[in-house]
Design an enzyme around this catalytic site. Structure first.
Site, short mmCIF file in Angstrom:
data_model
loop_
_atom_site.label_atom_id
_atom_site.label_comp_id
_atom_site.label_asym_id
_atom_site.label_seq_id
_atom_site.Cartn_x
_atom_site.Cartn_y
_atom_site.Cartn_z
N ASP A 190 0.90 -1.23 -0.03
CA ASP A 190 0.00 0.02 0.11
C ASP A 190 0.96 1.21 0.06
O ASP A 190 2.01 1.16 -0.53
CB ASP A 190 -1.02 -0.02 1.43
CG ASP A 190 -2.23 0.66 0.85
OD1 ASP A 190 -2.32 1.83 0.91
OD2 ASP A 190 -3.06 -0.14 0.83
N HIS A 229 -3.40 5.79 3.55
CA HIS A 229 -4.11 4.96 3.26
C HIS A 229 -3.75 3.45 3.67
O HIS A 229 -4.70 2.53 4.01
CB HIS A 229 -4.15 4.87 1.54
CG HIS A 229 -5.08 3.89 1.00
ND1 HIS A 229 -5.07 2.71 0.66
CD2 HIS A 229 -6.25 3.83 0.46
CE1 HIS A 229 -5.87 2.07 0.24
NE2 HIS A 229 -6.75 2.70 -0.03
N ASN A 329 -13.71 0.89 -6.90
CA ASN A 329 -14.72 1.92 -6.38
C ASN A 329 -15.48 2.69 -7.53
O ASN A 329 -15.96 3.61 -7.21
CB ASN A 329 -14.16 2.94 -5.35
CG ASN A 329 -13.45 2.19 -4.17
OD1 ASN A 329 -14.00 1.30 -3.86
ND2 ASN A 329 -12.57 2.82 -3.66
N SER A 417 -11.36 -0.49 -0.66
CA SER A 417 -9.94 -0.88 -0.11
C SER A 417 -10.09 -1.32 1.45
O SER A 417 -9.02 -1.75 1.98
CB SER A 417 -9.32 0.73 0.15
OG SER A 417 -8.66 1.24 -1.16
#
Length: 839
Positions: A190, A229, A329, A417
């Protein structure tokens, strides 16, 4: 001329009740002196009769009087549970409660809630009197209060009450079993994780940075670009649970490998580049202790999965790593890479009401859903907490919703996510408890136990639906639901571009075998069988239409002597199938039923016998035994025919895996038995079958991710010769079987009249297996890709160039929904190439 490929690309478990159920005179004893319904109800009786009276009632309560003990489970007022010896006794209770004495005692109503249990409702305050009457009835074992259980194993983290996601997935019952055995290892690829976060400190055991195709050491505060994130994702995986503060992850104390894909080393790009992502996946696969799961909360819409991703994912899976990715998304039906790539568990998002999050991608590749939250219409803190995912955040980065102040290291957020790491952690949880399971088996138990939210079965919104962690873990421990269902395959980049559809439809040089409409497997099998002359079949093989494992073995049983047809696993024989059997099979002929009565109902035998046919049912207790029985029948058929044959055996994966179906073409032509086994070890039934068969060669169909080297070694230990037919994709594995079949045909002197039959390996495989009948006339499988069969890949182009020179006919198995006319044109042009033009 040997044919060789010339190009290759790649619970809810309640707290235990401390009760003693008195089972009759043998169990009679003085009651606990603590207040109970029993003592309250006996207060008006003579003292000398109290003990005997209580023994006769045969019920006991742990909770005491309602409200008498604040630590006791709460009782549902006016409610009793009655357990009987059997269903007959239960029926008697339900009849007896209509007697006037029950109404006088306060009885209201009763309903059976199980084969031996009834729920009895009473007027509040009359529970004891009604219980006394109930306990006197014949066959009553116990009368007990209806208690409200507590959620089990809930952690004491300060903010846990706001983590609604854990209640939606039934994870607390799983935590009763394990919160992660042996600190399971999970990789978070990530933006980097704040390893010094109070809920992640000591959880992050290694920090790395990937950039420019290289992976190098990172630092504890690994998010150099300040994105936050990765820290939020890591909190979902494994924020330390039960530590009295913050939140709890799916795993309470895992080990997380943090790999930052964005950093100063690659100039802090706006998102994770492919090179960093692929390098990181490859690095995880090369670790001495690879992680149990990799999480990829990243991706983008693309029409196909790049070969580089495919290679990296395959390498990771070969090391036993579960690869999990966010479905995307964009809220569209487009494919998303890497989530839609073959071998990846693609995770969609749900909201707090178990609805699909409106942003969550919808496509055929979504495998399962997990909580991802939705952004609330009401812009308040309470609304946000009730609808969004609460997790760890990077202090001081401003957050992505309510902000992440330096003094408060938690925030709410939404997205697939945060669904993806939930499933990645569940994969690691299950594998830490049952380490013998393969990646596909872990995925299978997650999918097969999921809470179905959309239409029945798999759908584009939820995949197999919302994860139920406790049910998945229980299934894994019990060895249940380990077979992964069929799924489409993502298009691979590098295939030939589709040719525009021809004005006249399918080219004249290719024969399409179909019903003319959508390709229904039952009708398609009849269409294939229709090429046989009337009354010409020696026997018919009948299999269930909704699972191809039995049909796979049935393709060898067919042996070109009769068709493979289908019907449903419940209800009468499919009418089209019945008509085709009567057309092609003479009276008195044999119908071979593949599987037990759970696969093909017992009523079929009577139907078929009434039609004048003899029945052979190959019914084992499992697909392994059914396949072994099929192998015995194949050998019996070969012994009484003079057809071409080979003393070989195929061993394939027992699950719904497309590698296996390629074996059907050669099995049906040469009468080669097809046996099945698990990924990690040779099944005992299959071992016994091979020992009995003693084939000269055994071929494993599929790579090591499907059939491990341990399987090959165990077959070799039987003194048998073992070869592997495999490629980096399902197409190339099927082609490997075609190449072998071609060479065996040539060895038999068949150097002309060899044709092809194109099949779609991304659709329901039962229709592919019915096409094995066409292979018995010397036609090799040509696997096409794409959900609509529009993609002809480079390996196919390399193998089948100039194939019309061999003089055989060319077929397509299925309608244009399975293989497009444009693909047919590409194949026609390919077959017709002069041999001199084939490199």
């Amino acid at each position: 001329m040997p044919l060789t490929p010339r190009r290759a690309v790649v619970v809810l478990t309640a707290l235990a009740m401390l009760t003693t159920t008195l089972a009759g005179p043998a169990a009679a004893q003085a009651p606990d002196p603590a207040p109970t319904y029993a003592t309250a109800g006996a207060a008006d009786t003579a003292a000398e009769d109290t003990t005997a009276d209580l023994a006769a009632l045969r019920f006991a309560f742990a909770s005491g009087e309602i409200g008498s003990d604040e630590d006791a489970p709460e009782v549902v007022p006016g409610s009793l549970l009655v357990t009987t010896t059997d269903g007959v006794a239960l029926d008697g209770v339900l009849a007896d409660v209509a007697a006037p004495r029950f109404a006088a005692a306060g009885f209201a109503s009763a309903d059976a809630i199980g084969s031996q249990v009834a729920l009895v409702r009473t007027a509040e305050g009359s529970e004891v009197e009604v219980a006394r009457e109930l306990a006197s009835l014949p066959g009553v074992i116990a009368v007990e209060p209806n208690l409200i259980n507590e959620w089990a194993a809930a952690p004491n983290d300060e903010l846990y009450g706001a983590q609604w996601a854990h209640q939606r997935t039934n994870i607390e019952a799983a935590w009763d079993v394990s919160v992660g055995n042996g600190r399971p290892l999970v990789a978070v690829l990530d933006s980097g994780v704040a390893g010094d976060h109070p809920d992640l400190n000591g959880i992050v055991v290694q920090s790395l940075q990937a950039a420019n195709g290289q992976v190098a050491p990172g630092q504890l505060a690994n998010d150099e670009c300040g994105i936050g994130h990765g820290t939020a994702v890591a909190g979902v995986v494994g924020a330390r649970g039960n530590n009295g503060g913050g939140v709890s992850g799916v795993l309470w104390e895992p080990r997380i490998i943090d790999v930052a894909l964005t950093s100063n080393r690659n100039g802090c790009p706006p998102g994770p580049p492919d090179d960093a992502t692929i390098a990181a996946i490859e690095a995880m696969a090369s670790l001495p202790e690879p992680p149990l799961a990799i999480n990829l909360s990243l991706g983008g819409d693309r029409p196909a999965c790049p070969a580089a991703y495919t290679a990296a994912i395959n390498n990771a899976r070969a090391r036993g790593i579960g690869v999990v990715a966010a479905a995307g998304n964009n809220g569209t039906s487009g494919t998303s890479v890497p989530a839609s790539c073959d071998g990846v568990i693609s995770v969609g998002a749900t909201g707090s009401q178990n609805q699909r999050a409106d942003y969550s991608q919808t496509n055929d590749f979504v495998d399962v859903a997990a909580p991802g939250g939705v952004f609330p219409a009401e812009q308040t803190v309470d609304a946000a907490i009730a609808n969004m995912i609460l997790t760890t955040c990077l202090p001081g980065n401003g957050g992505q919703t309510l902000g992440c102040d330096p003094g408060f290291a938690y925030d709410v957020i939404t997205g697939t996510s945060f669904s993806s790491p939930y499933i990645a952690a569940v994969v690691a949880l299950i594998r830490s408890v049952v380490p013998s399971l393969s990646i596909d088996q872990v995925q299978a138990v997650i999918e097969n136990t999921a809470q179905d939210l959309g239409g029945p079965g798999r759908d584009v919104e939820f995949g197999e639906a919302l994860v139920d962690v406790a049910a998945a873990l229980a299934a894994a421990q019990g060895g249940e639901g380990l077979i992964l269902g069929p799924r489409p395959s993502c298009p691979a980049e590098g295939g030939a571009p589709p040719t525009p559809p021809p004005p006249g439809g399918t080219p004249e040089g290719i024969i399409r075998v179909s019903t003319g409409g959508a390709t229904d497997p039952i009708a398609q099998a009849v269409a294939v069988s229709s090429g046989l002359p009337d009354q010409s079949a020696a026997h018919v093989v009948l299999a269930r239409v909704d699972n191809f494992a039995d049909a796979l073995s049935g393709s060898a049983v067919g042996y070109g002597l009769g068709p493979l047809l289908y019907t449903t696993s419940t209800g009468p024989l499919a009418s089209a199938t019945a008509a085709e059997i009567q057309r092609v099979l003479p009276p008195g002929g044999q119908v071979v039923l593949m599987g037990g009565t759970a696969a093909l109902p017992a009523t079929l035998e009577g139907e078929l016998q009434a039609m004048g046919y003899r029945i052979i049912r190959l019914a084992g207790n499992s697909r392994f035994e059914t396949a072994a029985l099929g192998s015995e029948l194949v050998e019996e058929i070969k012994a009484v025919t003079d057809r071409r044959e080979r003393d070989f055996a195929f061993v394939t994966f027992a699950g719904n895996w497309p590698d296996a179906v390629g074996a059907g073409q050669m099995a049906s032509y040469f009468g080669i038995p097809i046996l099945v086994t698990e990924t990690g070890a040779l099944n005992d039934v299959t071992r016994q079958a091979l020992t009995q068969l003693q084939p000269s060669r055994v071929f494993l169909v599929g790579g090591t991710a499907v059939l491990s080297d341990a399987v090959a070694q165990q077959i070799g230990a039987l003194g048998l010769s073992v070869d592997r037919l495999a490629g980096p994709s399902r197409v190339e594995t099927s082609l490997a079987v075609s190449v072998l079949m071609f060479n065996e045909l040539v060895a038999d002197g068949v150097d002309s009249g060899i044709g092809t039959v194109a099949v779609n390996l991304r659709r329901d495989f039962t229709h592919v297996l019915s096409a094995t009948l066409i292979s018995t006339f010397g036609n090799l499988f040509v696997p096409v890709e794409g959900d609509d069969g529009s993609v002809v890949t480079d390996p196919v182009l390399g193998v089948y160039c100039g194939f019309s020179a061999l003089g055989g006919q060319h077929f397509l198995a299925g309608g244009t929904d399975v293989i497009t006319d444009s693909a047919a044109v590409t194949l026609d042009q390919l077959y017709s190439q002069p041999q001199a033009n084939c490199a």
